[in-house]
Write a protein that holds these residues in place. Structure first.
Motif, PDB file in Angstrom:
ATOM      1  N   LEU A   1       0.849  -1.250  -0.082  1.00 53.71           N
ATOM      2  CA  LEU A   1      -0.207  -0.010  -0.013  1.00 53.71           C
ATOM      3  C   LEU A   1       1.023   1.357   0.061  1.00 53.71           C
ATOM      4  O   LEU A   1       0.934   2.093  -0.901  1.00 53.71           O
ATOM      5  CB  LEU A   1      -0.911   0.154   1.222  1.00 53.71           C
TER       6      LEU A   1
ATOM      7  N   LEU B   1       1.191   4.049  -2.746  1.00 49.75           N
ATOM      8  CA  LEU B   1       1.028   5.511  -2.665  1.00 49.75           C
ATOM      9  C   LEU B   1       2.061   6.247  -3.245  1.00 49.75           C
ATOM     10  O   LEU B   1       2.022   7.268  -3.733  1.00 49.75           O
ATOM     11  CB  LEU B   1       1.013   5.644  -1.054  1.00 49.75           C
TER      12      LEU B   1
ATOM     13  N   ARG C   1       1.291  13.558   3.416  1.00 48.55           N
ATOM     14  CA  ARG C   1       0.106  12.686   2.756  1.00 48.55           C
ATOM     15  C   ARG C   1       0.105  11.357   2.781  1.00 48.55           C
ATOM     16  O   ARG C   1      -0.676  10.529   3.195  1.00 48.55           O
ATOM     17  CB  ARG C   1       0.096  13.451   1.201  1.00 48.55           C
TER      18      ARG C   1
ATOM     19  N   SER D   1      -2.170   9.010   5.055  1.00 54.74           N
ATOM     20  CA  SER D   1      -2.928   8.007   4.248  1.00 54.74           C
ATOM     21  C   SER D   1      -2.499   6.620   4.895  1.00 54.74           C
ATOM     22  O   SER D   1      -3.545   5.558   4.910  1.00 54.74           O
ATOM     23  CB  SER D   1      -2.563   7.659   2.737  1.00 54.74           C
TER      24      SER D   1
ATOM     25  N   TRP E   1      -4.641   6.571   7.891  1.00 51.17           N
ATOM     26  CA  TRP E   1      -6.175   6.365   7.733  1.00 51.17           C
ATOM     27  C   TRP E   1      -6.411   4.943   7.323  1.00 51.17           C
ATOM     28  O   TRP E   1      -7.349   4.544   7.502  1.00 51.17           O
ATOM     29  CB  TRP E   1      -6.373   7.292   6.284  1.00 51.17           C
ATOM     30  N   GLU E   2      -5.563   4.245   6.655  1.00 50.49           N
ATOM     31  CA  GLU E   2      -5.662   2.919   6.508  1.00 50.49           C
ATOM     32  C   GLU E   2      -5.693   1.789   7.515  1.00 50.49           C
ATOM     33  O   GLU E   2      -6.505   0.864   7.646  1.00 50.49           O
ATOM     34  CB  GLU E   2      -4.573   2.461   5.336  1.00 50.49           C
TER      35      GLU E   2
ATOM     36  N   ARG F   1      -7.005   2.906  10.473  1.00 53.17           N
ATOM     37  CA  ARG F   1      -7.871   3.660  11.361  1.00 53.17           C
ATOM     38  C   ARG F   1      -8.663   2.818  12.564  1.00 53.17           C
ATOM     39  O   ARG F   1      -8.941   3.037  13.445  1.00 53.17           O
ATOM     40  CB  ARG F   1      -8.731   4.776  10.895  1.00 53.17           C
TER      41      ARG F   1
ATOM     42  N   GLY G   1     -17.954   3.768   8.022  1.00 50.35           N
ATOM     43  CA  GLY G   1     -17.028   3.775   7.281  1.00 50.35           C
ATOM     44  C   GLY G   1     -16.605   2.571   6.343  1.00 50.35           C
ATOM     45  O   GLY G   1     -16.224   3.219   5.088  1.00 50.35           O
TER      46      GLY G   1
ATOM     47  N   ALA H   1      -4.606  -3.339  -3.987  1.00 50.20           N
ATOM     48  CA  ALA H   1      -4.166  -2.227  -3.056  1.00 50.20           C
ATOM     49  C   ALA H   1      -5.415  -0.884  -3.587  1.00 50.20           C
ATOM     50  O   ALA H   1      -4.650   0.225  -3.471  1.00 50.20           O
ATOM     51  CB  ALA H   1      -2.783  -1.940  -3.033  1.00 50.20           C
TER      52      ALA H   1
ATOM     53  N   PHE I   1      -8.112   1.899  -2.241  1.00 50.49           N
ATOM     54  CA  PHE I   1      -8.310   2.393  -1.000  1.00 50.49           C
ATOM     55  C   PHE I   1      -9.957   1.982  -0.672  1.00 50.49           C
ATOM     56  O   PHE I   1     -10.968   2.399  -1.496  1.00 50.49           O
ATOM     57  CB  PHE I   1      -8.241   3.879  -0.835  1.00 50.49           C
TER      58      PHE I   1
ATOM     59  N   HIS J   1     -12.026   2.976   1.637  1.00 48.12           N
ATOM     60  CA  HIS J   1     -13.055   4.014   1.958  1.00 48.12           C
ATOM     61  C   HIS J   1     -13.437   4.906   1.029  1.00 48.12           C
ATOM     62  O   HIS J   1     -14.164   6.017   1.276  1.00 48.12           O
ATOM     63  CB  HIS J   1     -12.566   4.726   3.226  1.00 48.12           C
TER      64      HIS J   1
ATOM     65  N   TRP K   1      -7.105   9.507  -7.111  1.00 50.81           N
ATOM     66  CA  TRP K   1      -6.127   9.749  -5.949  1.00 50.81           C
ATOM     67  C   TRP K   1      -4.947  10.287  -6.295  1.00 50.81           C
ATOM     68  O   TRP K   1      -4.580  11.395  -5.562  1.00 50.81           O
ATOM     69  CB  TRP K   1      -6.159   8.522  -5.377  1.00 50.81           C
TER      70      TRP K   1
ATOM     71  N   PHE L   1      -1.341  15.139  -6.746  1.00 51.08           N
ATOM     72  CA  PHE L   1      -0.154  15.555  -6.576  1.00 51.08           C
ATOM     73  C   PHE L   1       0.403  16.069  -7.925  1.00 51.08           C
ATOM     74  O   PHE L   1       1.632  16.477  -8.210  1.00 51.08           O
ATOM     75  CB  PHE L   1       0.741  14.289  -6.217  1.00 51.08           C
TER      76      PHE L   1
END
Lengths: 258, 342
Positions: A157, A161, A170, A174, A177-178, A180, A256, B82, B84, B86, B95, B99
């Motif tokens: 992950l 990102l 960020r 992130s 948040w994953e 959480r 959520g 992978a 997200f 949510h 996403w 950037f």
């Protein structure tokens, strides 16, 4: 009505057997009477009971605020970054998970009592003073569980990102948040620990009626005095508090996920 | 486009050894090898996600070795999407755009159309099938307009029907000019998608080349085993003759350097029949010891009178009409051109 008269008036079916069975009946009557009186204390708005609840909420709110403010970033750093002495620090945090509440009470007492280095702030027997002790109890839980949540996050992950251009704040947010749900669980576990403890509240708060008497210290006191029903009333309220909190967490998780 | 020069990665339990590769612009380049070979580590090293023990990575002529992943302009898609959880599909796709200096909305719409994601935009990832999730992951990776798309076994976790669809999408993306580097452990996938292939095992590059040439003429035993060349015989070569350890003489299509070498014959090139094939070269009589189903075909394993174990791949229909049965005596034959010297 005296307790013995109530026991005699009971319809307990075991009574006919006599001996130990009669003792069992007396116990059941005593328990049911305690619950009935407990509920009546709750619903009649007994000021002493609700004052203890208010102190508990204020105290746990304060200690949790400080715990989460420091614990989540520090736990994240502990799980995310690699640095010399990291495993030793993890070991220390894990050891503090099981620190006895009276030991925390003792040390904080030494610091905030008149002769201690923080004596000038007059924190002993105040809610902020108790909150220091409870924060020390809760902090290792949030630290250790947040660090574990971050460590167990899928490295792919983070890699994904990164290749999507995330960096710095960020990337940190992130990843947090994953994780959480686990962090929320850490907060609830820590909250459970602070609301259920007696040692710190008793030693640092002094169990002063209307001021520092919490639900748990009140239960200890009332049970010692033989006021079983007040103890039950407070116990039921503590359970309700825990139920509401867990329900709220599960609701948030469902929302959520939706 | 991508140039790896003596790339080395040293993890505690695994090493990628001095690997050099060159991938051309617009190429569909495959990296294959058995599990634990170092394929994903190689992909992550190109993306800048692994620190190098040595060597250099260049992308579009620029040495990106010291650059962090976000400045290499590469996108990576893993086997397990992978996404997200949510965020809905559209927010997942967009996403990476936060950037970007100049987010290209038209490009995102083109991707949504190309990958047929329009009906899914408002849905949560967990309500999608594996194939749909992988398409979203692809769109999210491509939305940031990478110069290279790195794919780590993107088809492995999918049902066969979704796999076919996604293969088509990947081919389509490649036809659009995107350079794709894809890791796989399935040589069938390589044959249907790739232009060139690198075979890795135990962190060492074994062979690089055109997909078909690697398939037909593997460089060594490790590659041969990986590409399914089941008939491997150590032999002594003299001119066009090769004598196996069991004493059988095989005829080669062309003369090879004399010495002790390994011979390889693809099972698809072996013909099994009840009668002698007529040509006495490379025809061996023996007993069928087992018949193993392999999808639409069967593997017929035969032990010859000289002790050679020969595997033939036979289509189901051919096997049924030919009446080959376990325990029966048959002839196995293959042309001299099918015998490869490794």
């Amino acid at each position: 009505m005296e307790r013995g008269d109530k026991a005699a008036a009971s319809t307990c079916l075991l009574r006919a057997r006599g001996g130990d069975a009669t003792k069992g009946c007396i116990f059941l009557d005593y328990l049911s009477e305690g619950f009935l009186q407990g509920f009546s204390l709750i619903f009649s708005g007994n000021e002493e009971v609700w004052s203890a609840v208010a102190v508990t909420l204020k105290l746990s709110g304060l200690s949790m605020l400080v715990t989460l403010l420091f614990g989540i970033p520090a736990g994240f750093a502990l799980g995310y970054f690699t640095f010399p002495g990291k495993s030793l620090l993890r070991l220390l945090v894990d050891t503090l998970l099981s620190i006895p509440t009276v030991v925390v009470g003792l040390f904080v007492y030494a610091f905030i009592s008149n002769r201690g280095p923080l004596g000038q702030f007059e924190l002993l027997f105040t809610i902020p003073g108790m909150a220091i002790g409870q924060t020390i109890l809760a902090l290792p839980i949030v630290l250790a569980l947040t660090a574990s949540a971050v460590e167990s996050a899928d490295s792919r992950l983070r890699f994904t990102l990164l290749t999507l251009g995330a960096r710095g704040r960020r990337l940190l947010f992130s990843t947090l948040w994953e994780g959480r749900h686990q962090i929320l669980l850490a907060a609830v576990t820590a909250y459970g620990r602070v609301t259920a403890e007696v040692g710190v509240s008793m030693m640092l708060g002094g169990n002063i009626k209307w001021h520092t008497r919490t639900v748990t210290t009140a239960i200890t006191l009332e049970t010692g005095k033989g006021e079983f029903s007040t103890g039950i009333a407070l116990g039921v309220l503590l359970l309700c508090l825990s139920f509401v909190l867990n329900w709220a967490v599960s609701f948030l998780r469902r929302r959520g996920a939706a | 486009m991508i140039e790896l020069e003596n790339l080395s990665v040293n993890l505690r339990t695994f090493r990628l050894e001095s690997l050099s590769l060159r991938i051309a612009p617009g190429e569909f380049f495959m990296i294959v090898g058995p599990s634990g070979a170092g394929k994903t580590i190689l992909l992550e090293s190109i993306a800048g996600l692994r620190s190098l023990a040595g060597g250099r990575v260049s992308i579009r002529g620029l040495d990106v070795t010291p650059l962090p992943p976000e400045r290499r302009n590469v996108a990576l898609v893993y086997q397990e999407y992978a996404l997200f959880p949510h965020m809905n599909v559209e927010r997942n796709i967009r996403w990476g755009l936060r950037f970007a200096a100049l987010p290209d909305d038209a490009h995102v719409h083109r991707l949504i159309d190309l990958l047929k994601l329009k009906p899914l935009l408002g849905r949560s990832p967990e309500t999608l099938s594996g194939g749909e999730q992988q398409r979203v992951a692809l769109a999210r990776a491509l939305a940031v307009k990478p110069s290279v798309l790195l794919l780590d076994e993107p088809l492995s976790a999918l049902d066969p029907s979704f796999r076919e669809d996604l293969r088509d999408y990947l081919a389509e993306i490649n036809r659009g000019g995107m350079t794709l580097v894809m890791v796989s452990h399935d040589f069938g996938e390589v044959l249907s998608l790739g232009n060139r292939v690198a075979v890795i095992s135990d962190g060492v590059l074994q062979q690089v080349g055109d997909v078909r040439s690697v398939f037909r003429a593997p460089a060594n035993r490790s590659v041969a085993e990986f590409v399914g060349m089941k008939n491997l015989f150590p032999a002594s070569i003299r001119g066009t003759d090769a004598v196996t350890e069991g004493g059988a003489t095989l005829l080669l299509g062309k003369a090879a350097a004399s010495g002790e070498r390994l011979l390889g014959i693809r099972p698809e090139d072996v013909v099994i029949g009840a009668e002698h094939p007529g040509d006495s070269r490379n025809a061996f009589q023996g007993k069928v010891v087992s018949i193993v189903p392999r999808g639409m075909a069967f593997e017929v394993i035969m032990r010859t009178d000289g002790g050679m174990r020969i595997t033939a791949r036979v289509l189901s229909s051919a096997l049924l009409s030919g009446g080959v049965a376990v325990g029966g005596e048959y002839w196995a034959s293959f042309s001299p051109d099918s015998v490869h010297v490794l």
